[in-house]
Design an enzyme around this catalytic site. Structure first.
Site, short mmCIF file in Angstrom:
data_model
loop_
_atom_site.label_atom_id
_atom_site.label_comp_id
_atom_site.label_asym_id
_atom_site.label_seq_id
_atom_site.Cartn_x
_atom_site.Cartn_y
_atom_site.Cartn_z
N SER A 96 0.84 -1.20 0.00
CA SER A 96 0.00 0.00 0.00
C SER A 96 0.88 1.26 0.00
O SER A 96 1.64 1.47 -0.94
CB SER A 96 -0.95 -0.04 1.20
OG SER A 96 -2.02 0.86 1.05
N ASP A 230 -9.79 -6.50 -3.27
CA ASP A 230 -9.30 -5.29 -2.60
C ASP A 230 -10.35 -4.18 -2.68
O ASP A 230 -10.77 -3.77 -3.76
CB ASP A 230 -8.00 -4.82 -3.27
CG ASP A 230 -7.24 -3.80 -2.46
OD1 ASP A 230 -7.87 -3.04 -1.69
OD2 ASP A 230 -6.00 -3.75 -2.59
N HIS A 258 -7.20 -6.17 0.72
CA HIS A 258 -6.08 -5.24 0.60
C HIS A 258 -4.83 -5.75 1.31
O HIS A 258 -3.75 -5.19 1.11
CB HIS A 258 -6.49 -3.88 1.20
CG HIS A 258 -5.52 -2.79 0.95
ND1 HIS A 258 -5.12 -2.40 -0.33
CD2 HIS A 258 -4.82 -1.98 1.81
CE1 HIS A 258 -4.25 -1.41 -0.25
NE2 HIS A 258 -4.04 -1.14 1.04
#
Length: 324
Positions: A96, A230, A258
């Protein structure tokens, strides 16, 4: 549990975990997380590698000063941490926000980067969950101060954890969201996260994009791993990677959100091991890198979206070094 070590760099204490032996993996966590996000895979990776998993500045047990929380600032901090630890080169693994930092690290310090492995990385396309865009609003700090009052915070955390256990695919990431939300009870953490998000996101989505520099990945082995479910950064961004960085390896993890390294740790560890085993780290040569920069991308460079015209690989990739 792993022993958390601490170093003071530029006057700020940095917390990190260092375990294992072998080639170095630098693990960079996502927004609002810390090194614990890697708990499901860190010991498995440590069987083959030296694993360094820091808490980024403003996160976890690291200091949370009023400081530079830009992506470039984070990349500089990781270079300095590796330098203090006596580590010259590493394969950078980022999730991320950490994926965006990993890409920036490789761009700024190609001579110190062996590979990039990106898990649901930021910085590919503009789309991102409205929850993150909301952090950029002026009222965020005040609203979160109210939302984390004792009693209300505990009730909301419990509700998020309950939803995470419901078995509904769309709620699978809420356990991690609950932990991040709970950390906002600390005023310094709230302020740091607000600075981080405002440096790379506005109300329309992600501002930073790798599209204009993606051609450089022709000289840097890159693997992108994305969970098919996600709900934070859409998995469709993986297809953008295929277009702007044709040489990258792209893998999907089915039934993962995610946090694919938490949903399916065995699968992610296998993907990491296989990618490292089958790729060669590049040797950095300044003249080659200069030629690539001068040549630039071939084709138009626009903010990355699915369907964009793919860029052709550059003509002069860096020479590769075989793994030790």
């Amino acid at each position: 549990m792993h022993r958390v070590q601490r170093l003071v760099i530029h006057g700020h204490e940095r917390a990190f975990v260092k375990v294992g032996t072998g080639p170095v993996l630098l693990l960079l966590h996502g927004l609002g997380c810390d090194h614990h996000t890697w708990d499901p895979i860190i010991d498995r990776l440590a069987r083959r590698y030296t694993v360094v998993a820091p808490d980024l500045l403003g996160h976890g047990a690291s200091d949370k000063p009023r400081a530079d929380y830009s992506i470039g600032g984070y990349a500089n901090g990781m270079r300095d941490l590796l330098t203090v630890l006596g580590i010259e080169r590493a394969t950078v693994v980022g999730h991320s926000l950490g994926g965006g930092v990993a890409m920036q690290f490789a761009y700024q310090f190609p001579e110190r980067t062996e590979r990039m492995i990106l898990l649901a990385p930021g910085g590919i396309g503009p789309e991102v969950t409205p929850l993150i865009r909301a952090v950029t609003l002026p009222a965020f700090t005040w609203a979160m101060k109210v939302a984390t009052l004792p009693g209300l915070r505990q009730a909301n955390v419990a509700a998020l954890q309950l939803l995470a256990r419901s078995g509904i695919p769309q709620t699978r990431d809420l356990a991690e969201v609950a932990a991040i939300y709970d950390s906002f009870k600390d005023r310094a953490t709230r302020a740091a996260i607000a600075h981080v998000v405002r440096a790379c996101v506005d109300w329309r989505g992600q501002v930073i994009t790798m599209a204009d520099r993606a051609y450089l990945t022709a000289a840097m082995p890159m693997c992108v791993i994305w969970g098919t479910e996600d709900m934070v950064i859409p998995a469709s961004h993986a297809e953008i990677v295929r277009q702007i960085a044709p040489g990258a390896e792209v893998d999907y993890v089915a039934n993962a959100g995610h946090f694919p390294h938490r949903d399916h740790p065995d699968r992610v560890v296998k993907l990491i091991n296989d990618f490292i085993r089958t790729t060669e780290a590049p040797e950095y040569h300044r003249d080659d890198w200069r030629d690539m920069l001068l040549g630039g991308p071939v084709g138009p460079v626009t903010p990355a979206r699915a369907g964009d015209r793919p860029l052709r690989p550059v003509r002069r990739p860096l020479r590769r070094r075989r793994p030790a």
